[in-house]
Design a protein around this motif. Sequence first.
Motif, PDB file in Angstrom:
ATOM      1  N   TYR A  39       0.818  -1.096   0.049  1.00 50.49           N
ATOM      2  CA  TYR A  39      -0.141   0.036  -0.077  1.00 50.49           C
ATOM      3  C   TYR A  39       1.059   1.394   0.020  1.00 50.49           C
ATOM      4  CZ  TYR A  39      -3.358  -3.337   1.426  1.00 50.49           C
ATOM      5  OH  TYR A  39      -4.180  -4.465   1.242  1.00 50.49           O
ATOM      6  N   SER A  40       0.438   2.190  -0.851  1.00 48.87           N
ATOM      7  CA  SER A  40       1.286   3.398  -0.861  1.00 48.87           C
ATOM      8  C   SER A  40       0.492   4.665  -1.263  1.00 48.87           C
ATOM      9  CB  SER A  40       2.579   3.308  -1.949  1.00 48.87           C
ATOM     10  OG  SER A  40       1.989   3.158  -3.100  1.00 48.87           O
ATOM     11  N   GLY A  41       0.766   5.902  -0.843  1.00 47.29           N
ATOM     12  CA  GLY A  41       0.059   6.912  -1.429  1.00 47.29           C
ATOM     13  C   GLY A  41       1.323   8.219  -1.475  1.00 47.29           C
ATOM     14  N   GLU A  43       1.652  12.487  -1.363  1.00 46.77           N
ATOM     15  CA  GLU A  43       1.123  13.747  -1.032  1.00 46.77           C
ATOM     16  C   GLU A  43       1.918  14.861  -1.824  1.00 46.77           C
ATOM     17  OE1 GLU A  43      -0.559  17.154  -0.505  1.00 46.77           O
ATOM     18  OE2 GLU A  43      -1.386  15.567   0.870  1.00 46.77           O
ATOM     19  N   ASP A  59      -4.675  11.987   3.244  1.00 42.88           N
ATOM     20  CA  ASP A  59      -4.881  10.474   3.139  1.00 42.88           C
ATOM     21  C   ASP A  59      -3.699  10.054   2.016  1.00 42.88           C
ATOM     22  OD1 ASP A  59      -5.997  11.353   0.804  1.00 42.88           O
ATOM     23  OD2 ASP A  59      -7.947  10.473   1.011  1.00 42.88           O
ATOM     24  N   GLY A  61      -3.661  10.290  -0.959  1.00 42.31           N
ATOM     25  CA  GLY A  61      -4.527   9.687  -2.013  1.00 42.31           C
ATOM     26  C   GLY A  61      -4.838   8.492  -1.901  1.00 42.31           C
ATOM     27  N   THR A  62      -5.163   7.767  -0.652  1.00 41.23           N
ATOM     28  CA  THR A  62      -5.408   6.542  -0.476  1.00 41.23           C
ATOM     29  C   THR A  62      -6.917   6.304  -0.249  1.00 41.23           C
ATOM     30  OG1 THR A  62      -4.963   6.694   1.747  1.00 41.23           O
ATOM     31  CG2 THR A  62      -2.951   5.972   0.183  1.00 41.23           C
ATOM     32  N   THR A  63      -7.780   7.476  -0.373  1.00 41.87           N
ATOM     33  CA  THR A  63      -9.435   7.212  -0.131  1.00 41.87           C
ATOM     34  C   THR A  63      -9.699   6.112  -1.085  1.00 41.87           C
ATOM     35  OG1 THR A  63      -9.346   9.332   0.564  1.00 41.87           O
ATOM     36  CG2 THR A  63     -11.516   8.382  -0.141  1.00 41.87           C
ATOM     37  N   ASP A  65      -8.823   2.968  -0.960  1.00 44.88           N
ATOM     38  CA  ASP A  65      -8.188   1.984  -1.030  1.00 44.88           C
ATOM     39  C   ASP A  65      -8.531   0.917   0.102  1.00 44.88           C
ATOM     40  OD1 ASP A  65      -6.935   2.989  -3.205  1.00 44.88           O
ATOM     41  OD2 ASP A  65      -5.253   3.342  -2.245  1.00 44.88           O
ATOM     42  N   VAL A  68      -6.304   2.747   3.976  1.00 42.35           N
ATOM     43  CA  VAL A  68      -6.055   4.351   3.996  1.00 42.35           C
ATOM     44  C   VAL A  68      -4.997   4.658   4.937  1.00 42.35           C
ATOM     45  CG1 VAL A  68      -7.252   6.521   4.308  1.00 42.35           C
ATOM     46  CG2 VAL A  68      -8.605   4.702   3.363  1.00 42.35           C
ATOM     47  N   ILE A  69      -3.965   5.309   4.326  1.00 36.99           N
ATOM     48  CA  ILE A  69      -3.000   5.722   4.776  1.00 36.99           C
ATOM     49  C   ILE A  69      -3.099   7.493   5.445  1.00 36.99           C
ATOM     50  CG2 ILE A  69      -0.580   6.528   5.067  1.00 36.99           C
ATOM     51  CD1 ILE A  69      -0.256   4.385   2.793  1.00 36.99           C
ATOM     52  N   THR A  70      -3.124   7.817   6.617  1.00 37.12           N
ATOM     53  CA  THR A  70      -3.209   9.145   6.917  1.00 37.12           C
ATOM     54  C   THR A  70      -2.088   9.680   7.507  1.00 37.12           C
ATOM     55  OG1 THR A  70      -4.319   8.479   8.980  1.00 37.12           O
ATOM     56  CG2 THR A  70      -5.844   8.826   7.248  1.00 37.12           C
TER      57      THR A  70
END
Length: 102
Positions: A39-41, A43, A59, A61-63, A65, A68-70
């Motif tokens: 999993y990755s995102g 900003e 997030d 850009g992981t909304t 998925d 979700v990474i915050t």
Amino acid sequence: MKRYLAATAALVLAMPATAAVTFNYELPGVLNTTATFDYSGVETFDSRTLGTNTGFTTDFGTTGDPVVITGEYTNVDIAKADQFGGAGGVGQYAEETPVPTR
């Protein structure tokens, strides 16, 4: 002494294996990572309001998925790309706002 050695050997054999750590380096000019993750995102700060000493939650850009990474940013300056930052001379970047020392 034999009991001590046997107990030490049993303890060592019962310890879990150490997880491997992998480092990935990118070539100059690469704008996005080529590393693979489950999993990755990212900003990019391009949608953030320009300003100083700002804070926000992202997030990355992981909304939508499975995971979700915050993350939370505090005391950052959002600036347009210039000689100090910005991928390829476009977009925006963030830098930490210096906290005064007393």
